[in-house]
Structures are given as structure tokens and as C-alpha cells.
Design a protein around this motif. Structure first.
Motif, short mmCIF file in Angstrom:
data_model
loop_
_atom_site.label_atom_id
_atom_site.label_comp_id
_atom_site.label_asym_id
_atom_site.label_seq_id
_atom_site.Cartn_x
_atom_site.Cartn_y
_atom_site.Cartn_z
N GLN A 439 0.84 -1.19 0.00
CA GLN A 439 0.00 0.00 0.00
C GLN A 439 0.89 1.25 0.00
N GLU A 440 1.74 1.40 1.00
CA GLU A 440 2.80 2.40 1.01
C GLU A 440 2.30 3.80 0.67
N TYR A 441 1.22 4.20 1.28
CA TYR A 441 0.66 5.52 0.98
C TYR A 441 1.66 6.62 1.33
N THR A 442 2.27 6.52 2.49
CA THR A 442 3.19 7.57 2.93
C THR A 442 4.40 7.68 2.00
N LEU A 443 4.98 6.53 1.65
CA LEU A 443 6.14 6.55 0.75
C LEU A 443 5.75 7.12 -0.62
#
Length: 547
Positions: A439-443
Motif C-alpha cells: 500500500q505504502e501511501y506515505t512513501l
């Protein structure tokens, strides 16, 4: 002639005592020393805490969460430079989320803007809903029913989805449940202020989301069903009129904070959202009654169509409620009639007035289903106990221990079978192992921010706003509104908004025609710098424009 539901028998639950009120009726008061009630509160707190670590992992963020977070952050006024991403060419006062917005704004001011803080709003409201469902089950039947309903709700898909998404649905159903509890308590205890508070809570619910209107009959029906329709019925009692006064206070509050500050802006927003984008089905030609009912049924089928065991469990509860309603006597009659009539009213309202058929709306009625299911499971446990163990001579009923064990077994079966708690609640929302990577929304948003550069004006879907909140930001979906209202072309929209950086993904419009037009214009006049395939959002492309 007065038609009135037979009064419920005096409670035998040691945690509740009956005492006469000034009106000559009985009031049910919770003893502060009740161990079971405090144990339930502790269990709810522990469950909410168990859900915290996975709050940002699943489900993936959606556009609604970006819009809501942006709107509430602007309303919080903690950052004077913050702007509404969808306010281009109007709609400056269209909603601030009511109590939902206030809760989110407080969390944002305390902990900053982030996915965790945004979703914590919904999770905390969900904890309150579990407590209210327990109290409703305890009030209508007993603690066992209340606890069963709360447990089943806690692991149900609609509840988990609503508590892990920044949307108003969980606040709406919590306010309605609180209003229902207050309305019942007002009649039982003769306390008029509770009826007033019940109406006010519904008014605050309408301010949070207009879908609350579909749930008002559920609470309003408490008065005629408890106090009678004719003769010296509910119209002759002060509780109903105080309830109406509470609704009027809620309406006055809505007018004061939504309409009067900017009547023209409110009128412009309402004429678009209620007149065009989300025009009620009853105002749209060609549907007819059959079409509206079919469209509303399809909303339920979107969820239950792939979950036959879950559907069977809910139907069993509704069927039992219908049977108890027809019988017309005993402790099951009033809550069953009230719940079923409230569900019918809500279905009718949604069929004719609600154009958007969202999966998120299922949480509005799911607690009502599970209250009936919980009572059915308890009755089934009593039936099993009567036929497997000799009744206790003193009470003529099977041992409460035996009934409790059987009920616990039925609850576990319902959790692991129809509700698939191990697969859903544990794997998806608590453990969330499969969603820790990918998912890695922040990255992702950090990478987009670095590409855009400091101070760049961004045009993008709302979902990325939380990660890009420090940039001037315009919601790309605003273009659809302007195209419908003003016939604006994509080129004109870009010239007006003048974005430096445009983010596109798998959903940048609700209509394919509009989506193709946006991509065509961007390809013609902008440089595409990055294309990455993301697990949750599809192909993400970014375009840089020079002005």
C-alpha cells in the motif's frame, strides 16, 4: 381506543433497579457498581486498542477521506493558509462535517494531519456505537443480548469498514443509536430532557449527513408504540413534543451554521448536489417505483450477494423479529415492531431520496439487524437448555450457566461462520500482515511531494491530499462539476487553476468520457514524468505544466 404495546415486565437483572419517578412510571438506572457493565466497557476499550495498529494499513485510502480531511483541517483554522481543495468557483460553505468534523479537527490539532489521526475519528465513534448497542440490547432484553449484539457488530464487515474510513456513516448511526436510547429512557423514566436530547442528537446527525433523515422515523416511532396512537396517546404526552422541540433546535443550528452565513453559496451548492449530481431518484425520469426499489435492493446485494451465510443469519433475525411483531405480546414485541418499522421507513427513504448507493451505508442498519439476531440466538440457547438439562426447580428454567455456555457457542459459530471474523477482523484489520507491504501511501506521497517541489500547485485526486497537504491543492474531480454547470473545457479548467503538477491514477473522474478528455488535454500540453503501478490506485502518472 388506545393501541399500546404491553409494558415490559419488571427487570430481574441485578445490575438494573426500578424506582418510581415523579410521573408515576418506572425509571431504569444503572448501578455504578455493576461489574458486568464495566467489564463490557473494558472489553470495548481493549478491542478498540487492538484495532489501532492496523488503522492505516487496511483498507486503502479512498478519495472521500482526502476530501473530508481537507475540509475538517480548513475548518479547524489551525493553519490560516489551508484552503478547501474543492472550493474553486464556489461552494465555500457546503458543510464542515458537524460533530464528525469537530472530532477530526480536535484530533488534527492535537496530533497533526495524518491517516492515523483521520481514521481514529471513526474508530473512536465506533467504540461508542458498540457501547450503545450493548445498552440497547440490555434495555430491550438483558445484558446477554446486548453483549451478543455488540460482539457480532464488532467483527462485522460494515462496522470494520466504517471505523477504518474517514466518512460520516459511523457518526450518523452512533447519533441515531444514542437518540433511540434517550427516547426510550425518556418514556420509562418520565424525564423530558431526554426526549429533548434525543431530538437534538438527530438534528446534529442531519448536520453530519442528510442520510440521518431516513433514520428519524425509527426514533420517532418510540412514542406512539410506547404511549399509544389514539385517545390519550403520544400526542397528549409531553415527551413527544419535547422530542419535536429537540428536532427544531437541531434545525435552527443547521440554519445558523450552514445557511445564514452565506445563503447564496448554500443555494448554489444545494442546487448542484441535490439538483444535478445527487438528484433524488424520485425526481429522475424513467425509473418508476419498481426501478427505485430494485436499485435500492441492489445496494444490499452488492454486499450480501457474495456472502450467503451472512445473509442467512440476517434474514433469520429479521424473520424472528417479524414473528415476534405479529404475536404482539411479551418482551420481544415492542423492539421487534420498532426495529422493523424503522427499517421499512429507512428503506423507503433511501429508495426515493438517495441517489448514491454506497456500500458504506450498510452500517446504518446493521446494528438493528444484529439486535434481532442476538435475541434469536439467546432464545435458541434457552430452547437448547430446556431440552438438554433439567430445569432448576426454584425458577422452572434451565440453568443460566448452561444457557450462557450454549449462547457463547452460538456466538462463536456466528463469528467464525457467517461473519468470518478470523478472515476479516483478524487478518484484514488487526493483524493486517498482507497489507503491510504494497500500500505504502506515505512513501508514495513523499515521492510525489519530492517530484512536485516546494510550493508547487497540485491538481490531483483527493486521496493524495493528506500526504501533500503542504502544497496548494485542487481536487481534479471539480472539473466534472464545472463541465456540467458551465460547459467548461479541460483546457479552460487548466488555464483557470494553473497547476504546476498534475497527478492522475486509475480514477480521476466518475465518467469515462470526462476521464478521456482530461488525459487527452494533459498529453497534448504537459510532460509526463513518472508512471508507476500501485497496488491500490492503479497506474499513477504525473504531468508537469509550464506557465
Amino acid at each position: 381506543m388506545t393501541i399500546q404495546t404491553p409494558p415490559m415486565p419488571a427487570p430481574s437483572d441485578p445490575g438494573i433497579v426500578s424506582r418510581p419517578s415523579s410521573a408515576g412510571r418506572s425509571s431504569f438506572v444503572l448501578r455504578p457498581s455493576s461489574f458486568v457493565d464495566w467489564l463490557v466497557v473494558g472489553l470495548i476499550v481493549a478491542y478498540v486498542a487492538a484495532l489501532l495498529p492496523g488503522l492505516t494499513r487496511f483498507p486503502p485510502l479512498i478519495n472521500d477521506e482526502g476530501r473530508e480531511a481537507n475540509m475538517f483541517w480548513v475548518a479547524a483554522r489551525a493553519d490560516p493558509a489551508a484552503e478547501r481543495m474543492n472550493a474553486h468557483r464556489g461552494f465555500p460553505t457546503w458543510g464542515t462535517g458537524g460533530v464528525q468534523g469537530a472530532t477530526t479537527a480536535i484530533l488534527f490539532r492535537l496530533g497533526g494531519v495524518g491517516v492515523f489521526q483521520a481514521r481514529l475519528t471513526s474508530l473512536l465513534w465506533g467504540g461508542v456505537l458498540l457501547l450503545l448497542v450493548y445498552l440497547l440490547g440490555r434495555q430491550y432484553w438483558n445484558r446477554a443480548v446486548g453483549l451478543t449484539a455488540a460482539i457480532l457488530l464488532a467483527v462485522s464487515p460494515p462496522f470494520l469498514l466504517a471505523t477504518h474510513t474517514l466518512r460520516p456513516d459511523i457518526q450518523v448511526v452512533t447519533l441515531v443509536a444514542g437518540a433511540l436510547l434517550l427516547a426510550e429512557a425518556a418514556i420509562r423514566g418520565g424525564r423530558g430532557w431526554m426526549a429533548l436530547a434525543a431530538g437534538l442528537l438527530l438534528g446534529l446527525g442531519v448536520d453530519t449527513h442528510p442520510n440521518t433523515l431516513g433514520m428519524v422515523p425509527l426514533v420517532a416511532l418510540v412514542f406512539p408504540l410506547r404511549q399509544g396512537w389514539l385517545g390519550r396517546g403520544f400526542l397528549q404526552r409531553r415527551e413527544f413534543w419535547l422530542f419535536g422541540a429537540g428536532l427544531a433546535l437541531g434545525a435552527a443550528y443547521y440554519l445558523g451554521v450552514r445557511v445564514l452565513p452565506d445563503p447564496a453559496g448554500f443555494r448554489a451548492a444545494a442546487s448542484y448536489w441535490l439538483g444535478v449530481d445527487k438528484a433524488p431518484p424520485v425526481t429522475r425520469g424513467g425509473l418508476g417505483l419498481v426501478g427505485m426499489v430494485g436499485s435500492e435492493l441492489a445496494r444490499y446485494w452488492d454486499h450480501f450477494g457474495e456472502e450467503p451465510l451472512e445473509l442467512a443469519l440476517i434474514i433469520a433475525g429479521l424473520a424472528a423479529g417479524a414473528w415476534w411483531s405479529v404475536r404482539g405480546s411479551g418482551r420481544d414485541a415492542h423492539p421487534s415492531r420498532l426495529i422493523l418499522l424503522g427499517l421499512v421507513a429507512q428503506f423507503a427513504f433511501f429508495a426515493v431520496a438517495v441517489a448514491m448507493k454506497s456500500k458504506f451505508y450498510l452500517v446504518l442498519t446493521y446494528p438493528l439487524y444484529l439486535l434481532l439476531v442476538a435475541r434469536l440466538l439467546e432464545r435458541a440457547a434457552e430452547w437448547v437448555g430446556q431440552r438438554t438439562v433439567r430445569p432448576e426447580p426454584a425458577v422452572g428454567r434451565p440453568s443460566s450457566t448452561v444457557v450462557g455456555v450454549v449462547l457463547a457457542g452460538l456466538v462463536v459459530l456466528a463469528m467464525l461462520g457467517p461473519l468470518r471474523a478470523e478472515d476479516r477482523a483478524w487478518d484484514n484489520y488487526i493483524h493486517a500482515r498482507r497489507y503491510r507491504e504494497g500500500q505504502e501511501y506515505t512513501l508514495l506521497t513523499q515521492r510525489l511531494a519530492a517530484l512536485a517541489g516546494p510550493g508547487a500547485r497540485i491538481l490531483a485526486p483527493p486521496v493524495y491530499w493528506i500526504g501533500l497537504k503542504d502544497h496548494p491543492y485542487v481536487d481534479i474531480f471539480v472539473y466534472e462539476r464545472l463541465e456540467r454547470q458551465h460547459g467548461m473545457s479541460v483546457g479552460q479548467f487548466l488555464d483557470e487553476t494553473r497547476p504546476d503538477f498534475v497527478v492522475t491514477d486509475g480514477k480521476i473522474a466518475t465518467e469515462k468520457r470526462v476521464e478521456r478528455a482530461i488525459f487527452a488535454e494533459l498529453d497534448a500540453r504537459a510532460t509526463r514524468e513518472m508512471v508507476v503501478r500501485h497496488k491500490s490506485y492503479g497506474d499513477i502518472a504525473v504531468y508537469r505544466l509550464q506557465w
